[in-house]
Motif scaffolding. Structure first.
Motif, PDB file in Angstrom:
ATOM      1  N   MET A   7      31.763 -14.687  11.717  1.00 17.90           N
ATOM      2  CA  MET A   7      30.760 -15.484  12.451  1.00 17.90           C
ATOM      3  C   MET A   7      30.371 -14.668  13.669  1.00 17.90           C
ATOM      4  SD  MET A   7      33.411 -17.474  11.263  1.00 17.90           S
ATOM      5  CE  MET A   7      33.595 -18.688   9.962  1.00 17.90           C
ATOM      6  N   THR A   8      29.464 -13.725  13.465  1.00 18.09           N
ATOM      7  CA  THR A   8      29.314 -12.636  14.420  1.00 18.09           C
ATOM      8  C   THR A   8      28.621 -13.018  15.712  1.00 18.09           C
ATOM      9  OG1 THR A   8      28.803 -10.272  14.501  1.00 18.09           O
ATOM     10  CG2 THR A   8      27.102 -11.735  13.587  1.00 18.09           C
ATOM     11  N   ALA A   9      27.734 -14.038  15.698  1.00 19.91           N
ATOM     12  CA  ALA A   9      26.983 -14.444  16.900  1.00 19.91           C
ATOM     13  C   ALA A   9      26.280 -13.233  17.511  1.00 19.91           C
ATOM     14  CB  ALA A   9      27.897 -15.138  17.886  1.00 19.91           C
ATOM     15  N   SER A  10      26.645 -12.839  18.733  1.00 19.98           N
ATOM     16  CA  SER A  10      25.991 -11.688  19.364  1.00 19.98           C
ATOM     17  C   SER A  10      26.446 -10.364  18.763  1.00 19.98           C
ATOM     18  CB  SER A  10      26.277 -11.677  20.872  1.00 19.98           C
ATOM     19  OG  SER A  10      27.664 -11.505  21.107  1.00 19.98           O
ATOM     20  N   GLY A  11      27.500 -10.411  17.936  1.00 16.21           N
ATOM     21  CA  GLY A  11      28.021  -9.191  17.323  1.00 16.21           C
ATOM     22  C   GLY A  11      29.040  -8.459  18.156  1.00 16.21           C
ATOM     23  N   ILE A  12      29.481  -9.064  19.258  1.00 17.53           N
ATOM     24  CA  ILE A  12      30.330  -8.332  20.194  1.00 17.53           C
ATOM     25  C   ILE A  12      31.645  -7.873  19.576  1.00 17.53           C
ATOM     26  CG2 ILE A  12      31.291 -10.479  21.148  1.00 17.53           C
ATOM     27  CD1 ILE A  12      31.319  -9.013  23.882  1.00 17.53           C
ATOM     28  N   ARG A  13      32.259  -8.723  18.767  1.00 16.22           N
ATOM     29  CA  ARG A  13      33.533  -8.338  18.161  1.00 16.22           C
ATOM     30  C   ARG A  13      33.312  -7.248  17.113  1.00 16.22           C
ATOM     31  NH1 ARG A  13      38.258 -11.764  18.375  1.00 16.22           N
ATOM     32  NH2 ARG A  13      36.866 -13.388  19.152  1.00 16.22           N
ATOM     33  N   GLY A  14      32.263  -7.412  16.303  1.00 15.62           N
ATOM     34  CA  GLY A  14      31.974  -6.418  15.284  1.00 15.62           C
ATOM     35  C   GLY A  14      31.580  -5.078  15.867  1.00 15.62           C
ATOM     36  N   VAL A  15      30.794  -5.079  16.934  1.00 14.18           N
ATOM     37  CA  VAL A  15      30.377  -3.821  17.570  1.00 14.18           C
ATOM     38  C   VAL A  15      31.588  -3.098  18.138  1.00 14.18           C
ATOM     39  CG1 VAL A  15      29.038  -2.808  19.443  1.00 14.18           C
ATOM     40  CG2 VAL A  15      28.036  -4.623  18.050  1.00 14.18           C
ATOM     41  N   ARG A  16      32.474  -3.831  18.790  1.00 13.33           N
ATOM     42  CA  ARG A  16      33.663  -3.187  19.343  1.00 13.33           C
ATOM     43  C   ARG A  16      34.531  -2.594  18.237  1.00 13.33           C
ATOM     44  NH1 ARG A  16      36.649  -6.424  24.095  1.00 13.33           N
ATOM     45  NH2 ARG A  16      37.855  -4.478  23.932  1.00 13.33           N
ATOM     46  N   ALA A  17      34.649  -3.293  17.098  1.00 15.66           N
ATOM     47  CA  ALA A  17      35.421  -2.755  15.979  1.00 15.66           C
ATOM     48  C   ALA A  17      34.736  -1.529  15.388  1.00 15.66           C
ATOM     49  CB  ALA A  17      35.617  -3.830  14.913  1.00 15.66           C
TER      50      ALA A  17
END
Length: 373
Positions: free
Chosen positions: A58-68
């Motif tokens: 549930m990426t929303a702004s993508g902050i967790r995915g971008v950091r990964a």
């Protein structure tokens, strides 16, 4: 508006973000959660070298995915919100990160595609997504639950509906939430012959976070189910005991005070909520504050988890002392009194006055009351 977190720069929802609906949510209070996620992913990559793909479900702004992605993971970001997808895609590009962005229902995606690591961080309960995650994840499922009131029994009916268990609102309500969540996740995984091992779990602020290592064997699923059981709790004197098994045998009268206000909670997870060696490895991965904004807090939390006993409930020293009509003393002295007479005792990460021990409620008072006040 633009923020910097974990060495990446991102556009997140705010007054200056054009064209993004309020439904795309960014929570700065979850920075500790995200910092520990990155540290955990690094430590887990050392533990399981084959792990490469990561789903930010549930990426929303993508902050967790971008950091990964910036940390070298093969990232897929998924969301049903079109604005969130646009924002996640632009944030990946802004940081020169590669990643796949999927505008679709993540349950459908998880049923169709296999990932090494799946991260469930929804608003509220994660249970509507758990089955799909365990069905097609190879190695590690990371889960956040923010519905702490249902988990700990404060919203009883909602907790029963969401987690197929009986939660009770006790003085160790945060740990009740942890163990109700782990129980529900273990039962979800077992339906797919998948066993779970919690290698890091914490209850912080308004959420519970756990990282579950998976083993795809029916015997491992059976072993995880064997970790389930029930807690019996006296509302009058705060006595508690636990028993294994999916069938409860409720205690009608408190064996300590003869009171009859006994509560039974479960099925709950009675096993360990973390692997101390892995938690130590996560702590070592938490580097300087310029990369981990919550570095000091994250390391302190890991240290507490490393030394915390595996007892399935914790006590609050101040609550006990109020119940006894006695003033509290320093926590270190209180725990030292327990250890001096042969009991195990440790601080617990649930609060500054919380602790765990293998002593019963009566034994705690006998061991400590001479030095209270």
């Amino acid at each position: 508006m633009r923020i910097t977190e974990g060495g990446v720069e991102l556009e997140v929802p705010g007054e200056q973000t054009d064209g993004v609906e309020e439904s795309v949510f960014y929570n700065p209070r979850q920075e500790l959660n995200r910092d520990l996620t990155i540290a955990t992913l690094r430590a887990y990559r050392e533990r399981e070298e084959r792990a490469e793909s990561y789903l930010d479900a549930m990426t929303a702004s993508g902050i967790r995915g971008v950091r990964a992605a910036a940390d070298g993971w093969e990232v897929t970001c998924s969301d049903v919100n079109e604005d969130a997808i646009d924002l996640a895609r632009s944030n990946l590009a802004r940081n020169d990160c590669e990643g796949t962005v999927e505008h679709r229902n993540v349950n459908a995606l998880m049923h169709e595609q296999v990932f090494d690591v799946i991260d469930l961080d929804p608003y509220g309960t994660p249970m509507p997504f758990a089955d799909a995650a365990f069905a097609n994840c190879r190695d590690l499922v990371c889960v956040t639950a923010t519905d702490t009131a249902p988990l700990c029994g404060a919203h009883f009916n909602s907790g029963v509906r969401s987690y197929s268990a009986v939660p009770r609102n006790t003085d160790y309500h945060a740990e009740m939430g942890v163990r109700i969540l782990l129980s529900a996740l273990a039962r979800s995984a077992a339906r797919f012959d998948v066993g779970v091992e919690p290698i890091l779990t914490h209850a912080t602020s308004h959420y519970v976070r756990t990282y579950l290592e998976l083993e795809h064997k029916a015997t491992s699923a059976d072993a995880a189910v064997d970790e389930l059981g029930h807690i019996h709790h006296c509302e009058d004197c705060l006595y508690r005991e636990h028993e294994g098994g999916l069938l409860a045998d409720p205690v009608e009268t408190c064996p300590h005070c003869d009171g009859n206000r006994m509560l039974t909670a479960g099925p709950v997870w009675l096993g360990s909520i973390r692997d101390p060696e892995f938690v130590a490895a996560v702590r070592e991965e938490v580097s300087a504050p310029d990369e981990f904004g919550t570095a000091e807090k994250a390391r302190e939390l890991c240290l507490e988890l490393e030394s915390e006993l595996d007892e399935p409930t914790h006590y609050d020293q101040h609550k006990l002392c109020r119940n006894w009509g006695l003033p509290a003393n320093a926590m270190d002295d209180f725990l030292a009194d327990l250890r001096e007479v042969g009991y195990e005792a440790s601080r617990a990460h649930y609060g500054g006055t919380t602790f765990k021990t293998d002593a019963s409620i009566g034994e705690i008072r006998t061991a400590t009351e001479g030095n209270l006040g």
